[in-house]
Design a protein around this motif. Structure first.
Motif, PDB file in Angstrom:
ATOM      1  N   LEU A 236       0.839  -1.206   0.000  1.00 11.63           N
ATOM      2  CA  LEU A 236       0.000   0.000   0.000  1.00 11.63           C
ATOM      3  C   LEU A 236       0.872   1.252   0.000  1.00 11.63           C
ATOM      4  O   LEU A 236       0.579   2.231  -0.698  1.00 11.63           O
TER       5      LEU A 236
ATOM      6  N   LYS B  11      -0.455   4.861  -0.955  1.00 14.22           N
ATOM      7  CA  LYS B  11      -1.602   4.890  -0.041  1.00 14.22           C
ATOM      8  C   LYS B  11      -1.099   4.840   1.403  1.00 14.22           C
ATOM      9  O   LYS B  11      -1.293   3.861   2.131  1.00 14.22           O
TER      10      LYS B  11
ATOM     11  N   ASP C 296      -1.917   6.542   4.181  1.00 16.67           N
ATOM     12  CA  ASP C 296      -2.890   6.519   5.283  1.00 16.67           C
ATOM     13  C   ASP C 296      -3.424   5.110   5.511  1.00 16.67           C
ATOM     14  O   ASP C 296      -3.556   4.667   6.665  1.00 16.67           O
ATOM     15  N   GLU C 297      -3.723   4.396   4.429  1.00 22.18           N
ATOM     16  CA  GLU C 297      -4.192   3.014   4.569  1.00 22.18           C
ATOM     17  C   GLU C 297      -3.091   2.120   5.129  1.00 22.18           C
ATOM     18  O   GLU C 297      -3.363   1.212   5.926  1.00 22.18           O
TER      19      GLU C 297
ATOM     20  N   LYS D 275      -2.868   2.534   8.968  1.00 24.37           N
ATOM     21  CA  LYS D 275      -3.944   1.833   9.670  1.00 24.37           C
ATOM     22  C   LYS D 275      -3.676   0.334   9.743  1.00 24.37           C
ATOM     23  O   LYS D 275      -3.847  -0.292  10.789  1.00 24.37           O
ATOM     24  N   MET D 276      -3.222  -0.226   8.635  1.00 24.17           N
ATOM     25  CA  MET D 276      -2.973  -1.665   8.615  1.00 24.17           C
ATOM     26  C   MET D 276      -1.785  -2.029   9.503  1.00 24.17           C
ATOM     27  O   MET D 276      -1.819  -3.037  10.222  1.00 24.17           O
TER      28      MET D 276
END
Length: 798
Positions: free
Chosen positions: A662, A667, A669-670, A673-674
């Motif tokens: 990601l 990406k 921000d994603e 989170k992960m």
């Protein structure tokens, strides 16, 4: 892959099992030459299967592939992904026939991408290649204008002016000046002429030299007895340790001990090598990049704009000179065998290239020499519990220490390579049979395709009479090829114990490049005769780094006079338990009795195991046991199988991999989170000191750095560094790489004082392991210079 593809290994295993017991017994105890003589008649039934496997390896020039890669390159160029476009145009050029308009278009397109990347010199080289390969005359003004612009950027004003004159003349001769394309070219021509006039009128002031103080080269006094070694080393021999290197004087950390160029090296295809081995009926091409696309197949220099082989699509080089030298030395023989060599693995490829580089005369001399030694029954003169290549080896023609020449010198030569022990009697009969069949397959291919003369370094006319004796379909090999085959089989068996991996720190593509993240990658397999003298220790006192095909050995700690120089063959005491290390080292046919192993066996304390252990999913106390793990907290008493937690660990690693992907896709921000979710999960069943906990912190630092959140990135990376220090030690090369990343983050975050102190720590460690001229040291020095040139008022505030 080092060994042949799995399907060929299975075929050889079934063929071995089907042999009569008496024949198996004969082959198991046979000399190399005898095994080959028998083996020539055993390959026949399996040749068709091997040919089918080879058809899966795509190494030829394929127009369909060229079109695919060129179109993909055009797409990436249109998206302004110029680096990807360069690689795709390179792959397209590799599939086009030389001296054709199509390959010329590939070079021209690649020059455009290189121009946008600012690689003006290389762009000019590609323009020249395009012209020499027959670039279409009607398109010439476009690339000549690009050439003029490159020359302008490089400050070569007269050359730029001359090129523009040539463009004007060309367009005038064509006489078509009103089409939209030509009007655009005229506009560009006018702009460039204006830029040249402005530069000639107002020349740039000469840049002041920064006065950088170059670090003085270390005084190097070469050893008179050991090729490439420092005079601070001596070559010793005894029945317990075999041949080994010892410090003849006190040695300081970072001191160069050995500089050796590989006698032979072969590029490993890389993680994507399976892409070369796919069903020939497939028509979908993959744009995945492997080592074969990134590094020169001869000198291992990192490629920017590769020069393809004129005969195959696989071999690529950094320059036409490298391509020409490789062709003369070995590739004229290897080129038609590309698919076979990829199928049979890197070890077979190294063996073939070794004899090609040595030359038939030297190979023949040493094979005959070994036969004399066999008659004296010296093949089994080995000792136990030591480095496999260092057993007593009193070969004829040496003085004193085995492997030395008549003058008592140990040189990085084919004779030294040949003298590395093959351990014929220690390899399993099944493995020797696989290696023998593979070598026979290569030599038969040489004989069938008329490549024998090239392999033997002879003119085809001189081989005429012999070629008539041995028909292409014959089960026999010519006497000369039998000699080559015996040497090759010896080298394949040697490689299990004496192959040296050439590694590089390869940059990972992630984020915006503000922080460079690198990982060690196996680049090639090589023979280093002098480096092979080093015995193993799970706690070595040296560090090895590589530049192209050259290895440099440096002391990683103080080494007092009289102490042996130790290399680590892979299993390091900081990375795995003693039992795991002993199991891995069994492939070298000796039981490790280094001090680190003895200390751990005596103390029965396995700190590595404790640090990388599981914790209780219920109360986070440590788990104990083997197959069934029990919580060490008596009040909890939870039991869970090791397999279940191991599967949970694998699932977690897959999630982390997705998060990193990601980040690479932009990406961030994603990805955060992960990664934070992965971190919470990891805390539930992994010990706080587990290495994966440090990797998570490292990935989080990378994401925050991509977002420009430097303080947050530094905080996570400092946690990672604590775990790296715990696992690998405060002076380890792993610690140096982590500090290098922290220095980049602090530098970008404008934390001047912290950055300067981190730079100093990183320099101290990396200069020992990688040398003062390494890329990372140079980058650290550039950061330090930049920070120190800041105004005093800013330095006082930070």
């Amino acid at each position: 892959m080092a060994l042949p593809v799995e399907e060929w290994r299975g075929i050889a295993a079934r063929r071995w099992a089907a042999l009569k017991p008496a024949l198996r017994k004969r082959l198991a105890t046979a000399s190399l030459g005898e095994a080959l003589r028998v083996g020539c008649g055993l390959l026949g039934p399996e040749e068709a299967a091997l040919q089918r496997l080879c058809r899966r390896a795509r190494t030829g020039k394929e127009p369909a592939a060229a079109r695919f890669y060129r179109e993909e390159g055009n797409r990436q160029f249109g998206r302004c992904r110029y680096r990807d476009a360069v690689r795709l145009y390179s792959q397209a050029a590799a599939h086009e026939p030389p001296c054709s308009p199509d390959v010329a278009l590939c070079f021209a397109n690649r020059s455009a991408a290189l121009f946008h990347l600012g690689h003006f010199e290389v762009c000019l080289e590609d323009i020249a290649r395009a012209q020499s390969h027959g670039y279409p005359d009607r398109l010439l003004p476009k690339v000549l204008l690009r050439k003029a612009e490159c020359l302008l950027r490089l400050g070569r004003l007269q050359d730029a002016t001359d090129t523009l004159t040539a463009v004007e003349n060309k367009m005038a001769i064509d006489g078509i000046m009103t089409s939209p394309i030509h009007l655009t070219l005229l506009k560009k021509l006018s702009q460039l002429k204006t830029e040249i006039h402005e530069k000639e009128s107002c020349p740039e002031p000469a840049r002041e030299a920064h006065g950088d103080i170059q670090r003085e080269s270390e005084i190097w006094e070469e050893n008179g007895s050991i090729s490439g070694a420092s005079s601070s080393l001596s070559l010793n021999f005894n029945t317990e340790r075999g041949r080994h290197l010892v410090a003849s004087q006190d040695i300081l950390p970072g001191q160069d001990l050995l500089k050796e160029k590989a006698f032979v090296s072969v590029l490993c295809p890389g993680e994507g090598d399976s892409l070369l081995l796919q069903d020939s009926s497939e028509t979908v091409w993959d744009a995945q990049v492997t080592n074969a696309d990134l590094y020169c197949h001869r000198c291992l220099t990192q490629l920017l704009a590769s020069v393809p082989c004129c005969g195959c699509s696989y071999a690529k080089y950094c320059s036409q000179n490298c391509a020409d030298v490789a062709w003369e030395q070995y590739h004229r023989t290897e080129c038609p065998l590309g698919a076979l060599l990829l199928t049979l693995g890197v070890f077979c490829h190294v063996a073939l290239r070794t004899v090609l580089l040595a030359g038939f005369s030297e190979v023949s001399r040493l094979v005959e020499w070994s036969h004399d030694d066999d008659n004296k029954d010296l093949r089994n003169a080995e000792v136990g519990g030591k480095h496999p290549s260092e057993a007593p080896d009193t070969r004829a023609g040496t003085k004193g220490i085995p492997g030395c020449n008549d003058n008592g010198q140990y040189q990085s030569s084919y004779q030294a390579v040949f003298n590395l022990l093959p351990h014929v009697e220690k390899h399993s009969p099944e493995h020797k049979f696989l290696c023998m069949l593979s070598v026979v397959a290569i030599c038969k291919k040489l004989q069938e395709t008329g490549l024998e003369a090239a392999a033997l370094n002879r003119e085809s006319s001189a081989m005429g009479s012999e070629q008539k004796t041995y028909e292409k379909t014959s089960d026999e090999l010519s006497p000369e090829l039998m000699i080559m085959a015996e040497a090759m089989l010896r080298h394949v068996l040697q490689l299990q114990c004496n192959a040296q991996a050439i590694t590089v720190m390869q940059e990972l593509e992630s984020g915006d490049g503000a922080v460079v993240n690198k990982k060690p990658v196996r680049l090639a397999t090589a023979f280093f005769p002098v480096l092979s003298l080093l015995n193993h220790s799970c706690s070595p006192n040296i560090s090895v780094s590589f530049s192209g095909t050259a290895a440099t050995v440096r002391a990683s700690q103080p080494i007092p006079s009289g102490q042996e120089i130790f290399h680590c063959y892979g299993p390091h005491r900081c990375r795995m338990r003693v039992a795991e290390r002993q199991q891995l080292l069994s492939q070298y046919f000796f039981e490790c009795r280094c001090q680190a192993c003895l200390d751990e066996l005596e103390s029965d304390v396995e700190s590595v195991s404790m640090r990388n252990s599981f914790c209780c999913p219920s109360c986070q106390a440590s788990m104990q046991g083997e197959d069934m793990l029990c919580c060490s907290n008596a009040a909890c008493g939870l039991s869970v199988s090791r397999g279940r937690l191991s599967q949970r660990l694998l699932d977690l690693q897959q999630q982390i991999k997705k998060a990193v992907e990601l980040l690479r896709d932009g990406k961030a921000d994603e990805a955060i989170k992960m990664l934070l979710k992965c971190q919470m999960d990891a805390r539930n069943f992994l010990s706080p000191e587990h290495l994966l906990m440090g990797e998570l912190e490292d990935h989080l630092a990378q994401v925050y750095a991509t977002l420009g959140k430097w303080q947050e990135a530094a905080r996570h990376l400092e946690r990672s560094i604590q775990l790296v220090e715990m696992h690998h030690g405060p002076s380890s090369v792993e610690m140096g790489h982590e500090l290098f990343k922290l220095a980049q983050i602090l530098f970008n975050g404008f934390a001047v004082s912290e950055a300067l102190s981190t730079i100093q720590r990183a320099e101290e460690i990396l200069s020992v392991h990688c040398g003062p001229q390494s890329t990372q040291i140079q980058e650290l020095q550039e950061m330090k210079t930049c920070l120190l040139e800041l105004p005093r008022s800013i330095l006082q505030r930070t």
